[in-house]
Design an enzyme around this catalytic site. Structure first.
Site, mmCIF file in Angstrom:
data_model
loop_
_atom_site.group_PDB
_atom_site.id
_atom_site.type_symbol
_atom_site.label_atom_id
_atom_site.label_comp_id
_atom_site.label_asym_id
_atom_site.label_seq_id
_atom_site.Cartn_x
_atom_site.Cartn_y
_atom_site.Cartn_z
ATOM 1 N N LYS A 25 0.870 -1.186 0.000
ATOM 2 C CA LYS A 25 0.000 0.000 0.000
ATOM 3 C C LYS A 25 0.895 1.219 0.000
ATOM 4 C CE LYS A 25 -4.381 1.137 0.160
ATOM 5 N NZ LYS A 25 -5.571 0.441 -0.372
ATOM 6 N N ASP B 279 -6.979 4.342 -4.634
ATOM 7 C CA ASP B 279 -7.662 4.217 -3.330
ATOM 8 C C ASP B 279 -8.277 5.595 -3.095
ATOM 9 O OD1 ASP B 279 -7.910 2.342 -0.823
ATOM 10 O OD2 ASP B 279 -7.358 4.259 0.040
HETATM 11 P P1 NDP Z 1 -13.036 7.665 -2.918
HETATM 12 O O1 NDP Z 1 -11.984 8.665 -2.697
HETATM 13 O O2 NDP Z 1 -13.595 7.460 -4.276
HETATM 14 O O3 NDP Z 1 -14.285 7.973 -1.949
HETATM 15 C C1 NDP Z 1 -14.128 8.051 -0.573
HETATM 16 C C2 NDP Z 1 -15.445 8.438 0.052
HETATM 17 O O4 NDP Z 1 -15.333 8.378 1.464
HETATM 18 C C3 NDP Z 1 -15.867 9.882 -0.268
HETATM 19 O O5 NDP Z 1 -17.275 9.941 -0.242
HETATM 20 C C4 NDP Z 1 -15.261 10.667 0.893
HETATM 21 O O6 NDP Z 1 -15.922 11.885 1.173
HETATM 22 C C5 NDP Z 1 -15.483 9.681 2.030
HETATM 23 N N1 NDP Z 1 -14.463 9.870 3.061
HETATM 24 C C6 NDP Z 1 -13.105 9.836 2.895
HETATM 25 N N2 NDP Z 1 -12.498 10.074 4.071
HETATM 26 C C7 NDP Z 1 -13.484 10.237 4.978
HETATM 27 C C8 NDP Z 1 -13.501 10.495 6.371
HETATM 28 N N3 NDP Z 1 -12.363 10.617 7.064
HETATM 29 N N4 NDP Z 1 -14.710 10.613 6.976
HETATM 30 C C9 NDP Z 1 -15.865 10.481 6.282
HETATM 31 N N5 NDP Z 1 -15.917 10.244 4.972
HETATM 32 C C10 NDP Z 1 -14.744 10.108 4.340
HETATM 33 O O7 NDP Z 1 -12.471 6.290 -2.321
HETATM 34 P P2 NDP Z 1 -12.939 4.805 -2.585
HETATM 35 O O8 NDP Z 1 -14.409 4.752 -2.794
HETATM 36 O O9 NDP Z 1 -12.045 4.209 -3.585
HETATM 37 O O10 NDP Z 1 -12.574 4.110 -1.191
HETATM 38 C C11 NDP Z 1 -13.501 4.022 -0.117
HETATM 39 C C12 NDP Z 1 -13.043 2.936 0.859
HETATM 40 O O11 NDP Z 1 -12.988 1.690 0.159
HETATM 41 C C13 NDP Z 1 -11.646 3.138 1.448
HETATM 42 O O12 NDP Z 1 -11.642 2.604 2.756
HETATM 43 C C14 NDP Z 1 -10.768 2.276 0.545
HETATM 44 O O13 NDP Z 1 -9.582 1.878 1.191
HETATM 45 C C15 NDP Z 1 -11.700 1.102 0.318
HETATM 46 N N6 NDP Z 1 -11.393 0.287 -0.852
HETATM 47 C C16 NDP Z 1 -11.329 0.847 -2.096
HETATM 48 C C17 NDP Z 1 -11.067 0.049 -3.187
HETATM 49 C C18 NDP Z 1 -11.080 0.576 -4.574
HETATM 50 O O14 NDP Z 1 -10.978 -0.236 -5.514
HETATM 51 N N7 NDP Z 1 -11.242 1.867 -4.797
HETATM 52 C C19 NDP Z 1 -10.751 -1.389 -3.021
HETATM 53 C C20 NDP Z 1 -10.960 -1.884 -1.692
HETATM 54 C C21 NDP Z 1 -11.234 -1.052 -0.656
HETATM 55 P P3 NDP Z 1 -15.507 13.243 0.379
HETATM 56 O O15 NDP Z 1 -16.105 13.096 -0.976
HETATM 57 O O16 NDP Z 1 -16.108 14.327 1.208
HETATM 58 O O17 NDP Z 1 -14.010 13.274 0.352
#
Ligand code: NDP
Length: 453
Positions: free
Chosen positions: A113, A153
């Site tokens: 990571k 991510d």
């Molecule tokens: P994105 O950046 O596309 O979206 C993240 C989302 O979570 C946004 O809505 C963001 O809000 C919100 N967010 C981020 N940080 C916080 C926080 N501290 N408190 C509240 N809301 C928060 O990321 P992903 O959708 O790719 O990832 C989401 C999760 O899934 C993560 O935990 C990631 O590690 C996990 N994941 C992702 C994978 C992938 O293929 N993308 C694979 C496996 C796991 P805002 O828009 O306001 O920033």
């Protein structure tokens, strides 16, 4: 070795070790105890300076990292996170989870990571591009298609992967599959953007089927989702496609609650605006026609959805780590929630997991992120396979392979939990099943390769 200033890593380590200890594994095979102190230290930690030029011509400096945690099963594989909260504890927890998650896909991928404490919000495209070039200037020397293959991510989507890939190619004079999540016309895989969200839903399909002896499906189920990024968007779209009702989404500023169910048009409006870093509050204010009448939503500032979503059958945390507390877990169960599956990594606090696990005897079933969200990295693995063969599979082919991987992952977690669990509840612990199954695959490879003896 876990260090005192690494709370997130400590939490991920404790989850794995307590799942192993609270099973019959070590009684039956004591040799596996020897693996823990070895597997919990990264093979390599890389930390570097990222100095880049903003639109005002000024220098800005950030901390870049890559944790190359374990290569027993294949090249290091795991995403890059760009978020101001990024630090070594968070990346070590994510890298550690990734090792066992990748094992659960059945593909040949090690765990890693990386990321940076850079905040992309409010930056212009030009700034993001210059930042990505500066980041890759360092990262390029440590990655390679057979060494380490990063992906996206939080804060790293298709745009950033494009800038990073272009920078690598120019610096190294080498076009190879060193990143996944690439654009479709230049080496990307169909279904990669959808894969994590779709995969979580496929995993839950199997949970519902098993728990109800095939009598129920997603149809008519009320599903609370947090987040509104990549994972949340595609999880929501797949739930809707399968006849479920998505009652919530959220972002870092607040949550939206929908009585009648979020529509695909609303998800699309959110996806379009999120690329420009808009908040949900701004989006519902600006896309009035999509969010009015029977499609209106209630906005809860500063809140997560769990205690506000009303009656819920399924919860899919899909934003970030530790986004479900013990109180919220209790509220979900009181609201009727029977299935919880993490789209996010370590979405639930340790205390929330205890609440879910203690409620298993009441038919509440929890699936940890390392199993439920492995679909994203699985399709990254399929992207690597297509790159190596210089071919592109169809949407249907990739989707079918993703489904097979998620269903097999579920069966593996289920059977492993039955085999090694000490408890006798009808629904076995998928938390234990996932941790034990992932660990065993990695541990056996480490013994074979002389990493442990
Ligand atoms: P994105 O950046 O596309 O979206 C993240 C989302 O979570 C946004 O809505 C963001 O809000 C919100 N967010 C981020 N940080 C916080 C926080 N501290 N408190 C509240 N809301 C928060 O990321 P992903 O959708 O790719 O990832 C989401 C999760 O899934 C993560 O935990 C990631 O590690 C996990 N994941 C992702 C994978 C992938 O293929 N993308 C694979 C496996 C796991 P805002 O828009 O306001 O920033």
């Amino acid at each position: 070795m876990v260090l005192p200033h690494e709370p997130e890593f400590q939490q991920a380590y404790n989850e794995l070790v307590s799942a192993l200890q609270d099973s019959t594994l070590f009684e039956e095979h004591p040799k596996y105890k020897k693996v823990i102190p070895v597997v919990s230290v990264p093979e390599r930690l890389i930390q570097f300076r990222v100095a880049w030029e903003n639109d005002k011509g000024e220098i800005e400096v950030n901390n870049g990292f890559r944790v190359q945690f374990n290569s027993a099963l294949g090249p290091y594989k795991g995403g890059l996170r760009f978020h101001p909260s990024v630090n070594l504890s968070i990346l070590k927890f994510l890298g550690f989870e990734q090792i066992f998650k990748n094992a659960l896909t059945g593909l040949s991928m090690g765990g890693g990571k990386g990321g940076c404490d850079f905040n992309p919000k409010g930056r212009t495209d030009a700034e993001i591009r210059r930042f990505c070039v500066a980041f890759m200037r360092q990262l390029a020397r440590y990655i390679g298609q057979d060494t380490d293959v990063p992906a996206g991510d939080i804060g790293v989507g298709g745009r950033e992967i494009g800038f990073l890939f272009g920078a690598y190619k120019q610096m190294q004079n080498n076009w190879s599959g060193i990143l996944t999540g690439k654009g479709l016309s230049w080496g990307g895989s169909l279904i990669r953007p959808e894969a994590t969200g779709y995969g979580v839903v496929y995993y839950v399909e199997k949970m519902i089927e098993k728990a109800t002896n095939g009598k129920e499906t997603f149809k008519g189920k009320r599903v609370a989702i947090s987040g509104s990024g990549n994972v949340a968007q595609y999880a929501a779209l797949k739930v809707i496609e399968l006849g479920g009702i998505v009652v919530s989404l959220s972002d870092s500023k607040g949550a939206i609650i929908s009585k009648n169910g979020i529509t695909p048009e609303q998800v699309e409006a959110i996806a379009d605006a999120k690329i420009k870093f808009k908040s949900l509050e701004e989006i519902i204010g600006e896309s009035v026609s999509a969010f009015s009448g029977s499609n209106s939503v209630e906005y809860k500032a500063g809140a997560r959805p769990w205690v506000h979503a009303g009656a819920v059958d399924i919860a899919l945390p899909s934003a970030t780590q530790n986004e479900v507390s013990a109180e919220e877990a209790k509220a979900l169960i009181a609201a009727g929630c029977k299935f919880i599956a993490e789209g996010s990594n370590m979405g639930s606090t340790a205390e929330a997991i205890d609440v879910f696990e203690e409620s298993r005897s009441k038919n509440v079933w929890y699936a940890p992120g390392k199993a439920a969200n492995c679909g994203g990295v699985a399709v990254s693995g399929l992207e690597m396979a297509q790159n190596s063969q210089r071919v592109s599979w169809t949407r249907e082919e990739v989707d079918q392979k993703l489904k097979d991987i998620m269903y097999t992952c579920f069966d593996n977690c289920y059977e492993t939990a039955k085999k090694y669990s000490k408890d006798t509840t009808e629904l076995p612990s998928l938390l234990k099943g996932a941790n034990i199954a992932g660990f065993l695959k990695v541990a056996d490879a480490m013994f074979d390769q002389g990493d442990v003896f």
